[in-house]
Scaffold this active site. Structure first.
Site, PDB file in Angstrom:
ATOM      1  CD  GLU A   1      -3.025  -0.986   2.232  1.00  0.00           C
ATOM      2  OE1 GLU A   1      -4.212  -1.144   1.887  1.00  0.00           O
ATOM      3  OE2 GLU A   1      -2.693  -0.760   3.404  1.00  0.00           O
TER       4      GLU A   1
ATOM      5  CB  CYS B   1       3.222   7.629   3.084  1.00  0.00           C
ATOM      6  SG  CYS B   1       3.771   6.459   4.346  1.00  0.00           S
TER       7      CYS B   1
ATOM      8  CB  CYS C   1       7.506  -4.715   8.787  1.00  0.00           C
ATOM      9  SG  CYS C   1       8.920  -4.080   9.728  1.00  0.00           S
TER      10      CYS C   1
ATOM     11  CB  CYS D   1       6.469  -2.371  16.326  1.00  0.00           C
ATOM     12  SG  CYS D   1       8.159  -1.961  15.847  1.00  0.00           S
TER      13      CYS D   1
ATOM     14  N   GLY E   1       7.115  -1.623   6.057  1.00  0.00           N
ATOM     15  CA  GLY E   1       8.487  -2.103   6.080  1.00  0.00           C
ATOM     16  C   GLY E   1       9.454  -1.223   6.832  1.00  0.00           C
ATOM     17  CD  GLU E   2      13.619   0.030   9.873  1.00  0.00           C
ATOM     18  OE1 GLU E   2      12.641   0.565  10.432  1.00  0.00           O
ATOM     19  OE2 GLU E   2      14.657   0.667   9.582  1.00  0.00           O
TER      20      GLU E   2
ATOM     21  CB  SER F   1      10.294   6.773   9.480  1.00  0.00           C
ATOM     22  OG  SER F   1       9.954   6.280  10.763  1.00  0.00           O
TER      23      SER F   1
ATOM     24  CB  SER G   1       9.885   4.606  15.296  1.00  0.00           C
ATOM     25  OG  SER G   1       9.534   5.020  14.003  1.00  0.00           O
ATOM     26  CG  LEU G   2      12.793   7.211  21.270  1.00  0.00           C
ATOM     27  CD1 LEU G   2      13.937   6.419  20.670  1.00  0.00           C
ATOM     28  CD2 LEU G   2      13.231   8.640  21.525  1.00  0.00           C
ATOM     29  CG  HIS G   3       7.041   4.310  19.314  1.00  0.00           C
ATOM     30  ND1 HIS G   3       6.344   5.361  18.774  1.00  0.00           N
ATOM     31  CD2 HIS G   3       7.479   3.570  18.264  1.00  0.00           C
ATOM     32  CE1 HIS G   3       6.347   5.248  17.458  1.00  0.00           C
ATOM     33  NE2 HIS G   3       7.031   4.187  17.124  1.00  0.00           N
TER      34      HIS G   3
ATOM     35  CG  ASN H   1      -3.151   6.162  13.376  1.00  0.00           C
ATOM     36  OD1 ASN H   1      -3.889   7.083  13.694  1.00  0.00           O
ATOM     37  ND2 ASN H   1      -2.056   6.338  12.657  1.00  0.00           N
TER      38      ASN H   1
ATOM     39  CB  CYS I   1       1.532   6.144  11.461  1.00  0.00           C
ATOM     40  SG  CYS I   1       1.917   7.790  10.958  1.00  0.00           S
TER      41      CYS I   1
HETATM   42  N1  SAH Z   1       9.475   0.864   9.950  1.00  0.00           N
HETATM   43  C1  SAH Z   1       9.688   2.259  10.032  1.00  0.00           C
HETATM   44  C2  SAH Z   1       8.822   3.058   9.104  1.00  0.00           C
HETATM   45  C3  SAH Z   1       7.397   2.605   8.916  1.00  0.00           C
HETATM   46  S1  SAH Z   1       6.316   2.829  10.268  1.00  0.00           S
HETATM   47  C4  SAH Z   1       9.485   2.724  11.469  1.00  0.00           C
HETATM   48  O1  SAH Z   1       9.013   1.947  12.288  1.00  0.00           O
HETATM   49  O2  SAH Z   1       9.852   3.860  11.746  1.00  0.00           O
HETATM   50  C5  SAH Z   1       6.014   4.595  10.252  1.00  0.00           C
HETATM   51  C6  SAH Z   1       5.691   5.164  11.610  1.00  0.00           C
HETATM   52  O3  SAH Z   1       4.396   4.738  12.050  1.00  0.00           O
HETATM   53  C7  SAH Z   1       6.658   4.746  12.693  1.00  0.00           C
HETATM   54  O4  SAH Z   1       7.006   5.839  13.482  1.00  0.00           O
HETATM   55  C8  SAH Z   1       5.836   3.753  13.477  1.00  0.00           C
HETATM   56  O5  SAH Z   1       6.299   3.589  14.776  1.00  0.00           O
HETATM   57  C9  SAH Z   1       4.466   4.383  13.408  1.00  0.00           C
HETATM   58  N2  SAH Z   1       3.369   3.495  13.776  1.00  0.00           N
HETATM   59  C10 SAH Z   1       3.286   2.158  13.631  1.00  0.00           C
HETATM   60  N3  SAH Z   1       2.088   1.708  14.070  1.00  0.00           N
HETATM   61  C11 SAH Z   1       1.397   2.784  14.494  1.00  0.00           C
HETATM   62  C12 SAH Z   1       0.093   2.970  15.040  1.00  0.00           C
HETATM   63  N4  SAH Z   1      -0.737   1.938  15.225  1.00  0.00           N
HETATM   64  N5  SAH Z   1      -0.288   4.230  15.342  1.00  0.00           N
HETATM   65  C13 SAH Z   1       0.550   5.280  15.128  1.00  0.00           C
HETATM   66  N6  SAH Z   1       1.777   5.168  14.622  1.00  0.00           N
HETATM   67  C14 SAH Z   1       2.207   3.930  14.312  1.00  0.00           C
HETATM   68 FE1  SF4 Z   2       7.920  -2.507  11.082  1.00  0.00          FE
HETATM   69 FE2  SF4 Z   2       7.904   0.139  11.539  1.00  0.00          FE
HETATM   70 FE3  SF4 Z   2       5.686  -1.370  11.923  1.00  0.00          FE
HETATM   71 FE4  SF4 Z   2       7.755  -1.614  13.590  1.00  0.00          FE
HETATM   72  S1  SF4 Z   2       6.495   0.231  13.295  1.00  0.00           S
HETATM   73  S2  SF4 Z   2       6.581  -3.308  12.700  1.00  0.00           S
HETATM   74  S3  SF4 Z   2       9.461  -1.357  12.210  1.00  0.00           S
HETATM   75  S4  SF4 Z   2       6.718  -0.976  10.006  1.00  0.00           S
END
Ligand code: SAH
Ligand code: SF4
Length: 363
Positions: A91, A104, A111, A115, A172-173, A204, A227-229, A303, A346
């Site tokens: 997508e 995007c 992936c 996460c 994907g990463e 990212s 992506s820290l979180h 989300n 996201c």
């Molecule tokens: N794999 C890379 C890029 C794709 S994800 C990464 O993880 O950075 C893009 C962004 O969306 C990242 O910051 C990820 O942490 C965030 N993301 C993933 N799932 C999400 C969700 N359910 N709600 C909000 N952001 C989310």
């Molecule tokens: Fe992969 Fe990024 Fe989703 Fe983590 S947040 S599973 S690295 S796409």
């Protein structure tokens, strides 16, 4: 079949020599592909007819077949599901803002990082995308944007126009598919061809340290987002399993190193989850963690995704979190939520047609 977009300019010159042509034919093909965005070799009018015919017989230009398209209700976000040549699907999301048109893009089918709050991660990794498959996503949308408006399309954008930004934040990463991603971004940023400035591209990463180290030396001035979180290893281990391999201290050291070499500001993404990572104390811990870095924090209200235990933070908690960061001198913005009702937000991208109604109830 050769996917032409998989080849760099040099490789196209090599292919032409292999085919008994002068090398400059490679430059001509490269420009037809990356500047004019043609999808049919027959349109490459400065090439000999026989060469055009051979290209048509032995190569592919556009590897993407659109299977489904959804627009958000405000007609500012469009998500397209594409099929690739091996039937894998990805997508891609176009987002319209006042003055920006941001795409995007995806770098992998699925992936493998797992996460726990991300829909893309739930399905695991099917395969990497090739450089050409990544570039083709930008070309597909750019082709559409460059066409004059025919009054038929629902999206609120005045055409012809162009993409202004690309975020590598789809499926994907990107740093786990490093070579293809960087080759694709170089082609997109090539000032003699597609010519989207590297500074308008944001990559990212979940925090793959070897990839960050390579990017530090890459001399490709794309922006970096991490992506820290979570501000502690204990919590981050739970949300981002990769943290067990690349814990926060090492990740922060790699970020400092990146900044020392590139002098570029880093964005940190932080998805706010109710009662999990959104307290004022955690905001303070985050501020301490980031002290001394020139950075910006992007707060993303989580989300909703299916089968996930996490809920988005309240508006109040989001504001409080932002205020704590700001008073510690760390600029923080809350990312606009876009296309949530079509699961284009996201972490909501997956490999199948999705029901638009699926997440409405959870908003
Ligand atoms: N794999 C890379 C890029 C794709 S994800 C990464 O993880 O950075 C893009 C962004 O969306 C990242 O910051 C990820 O942490 C965030 N993301 C993933 N799932 C999400 C969700 N359910 N709600 C909000 N952001 C989310
Ligand atoms: Fe992969 Fe990024 Fe989703 Fe983590 S947040 S599973 S690295 S796409």
């Amino acid at each position: 079949m050769i996917l032409l977009l998989d080849l760099t300019r040099e490789q196209l010159r090599g292919l032409m020599k292999e085919w008994g042509q002068p090398a400059y034919r490679g430059d001509q093909v490269y420009e037809w592909l990356h500047k004019n965005l043609v999808t049919d070799p027959m349109q490459m009018t400065n090439l000999p007819k026989a060469l055009r015919a051979r290209l048509a017989a032995e190569t592919v230009i556009n590897p993407l077949e659109p299977l489904a398209q959804q627009d958000s209700r405000d007609r500012l976000t469009r998500k397209v599901l594409f099929r690739l040549s091996d039937n894998a699907t990805i997508e891609v999301v176009l987002m319209l803002y006042n003055r920006r048109r941001t795409l995007c893009i995806s770098t992998q089918v699925g992936c493998g990082m797992g996460c726990t709050f991300c829909a893309t991660g739930q399905g695991g990794l099917a395969r990497n995308l090739s450089a050409g498959e990544i570039v083709a996503q930008a070309h597909w949308f750019e082709r559409w944007l460059r066409q004059p408006d025919d009054g038929q399309d629902a999206l609120r954008v005045e055409r012809p126009t162009r993409l202004t930004n690309i975020v590598v934040m789809g499926m994907g990463e990107p740093l786990a598919n490093y070579d293809a991603t960087i080759q694709a971004l170089r082609a997109i940023a090539d000032p003699t061809a597609f010519a989207l400035s590297a500074r308008s591209i944001t990559l990212s990463t979940v925090g793959l340290i070897p990839g960050i180290k390579r990017l530090t030396q890459e001399k490709l001035p794309v922006r970096l987002a991490v992506s820290l979180h979570a501000p502690t290893n204990r919590l981050r281990n739970r949300l981002v399993p990769l943290n067990k391999r690349y814990p926060l201290e090492a990740l922060m050291a790699a970020c400092h190193q990146y900044q020392q070499v590139t002098r570029r500001r880093i964005t940190f993404e932080y998805a706010l989850m109710r009662g999990i990572n959104d307290s004022a104390q955690q905001a303070q811990q985050l501020a301490d963690l980031l002290a001394g870095l020139r950075c910006h924090v992007n707060l993303i209200p989580l989300n909703p995704i299916p089968n996930s235990p996490y809920q988005p933070s309240s508006e109040e908690a989001t504001r409080r979190f932002q205020q704590v960061l700001e008073s510690a001198g760390i600029p923080a913005t809350v990312r606009l939520r876009r296309g949530i009702e079509i699961s284009a937000g996201c972490g909501q991208l997956r490999q199948a047609v999705q029901q638009p109604e699926l997440h409405l109830a959870e908003r």
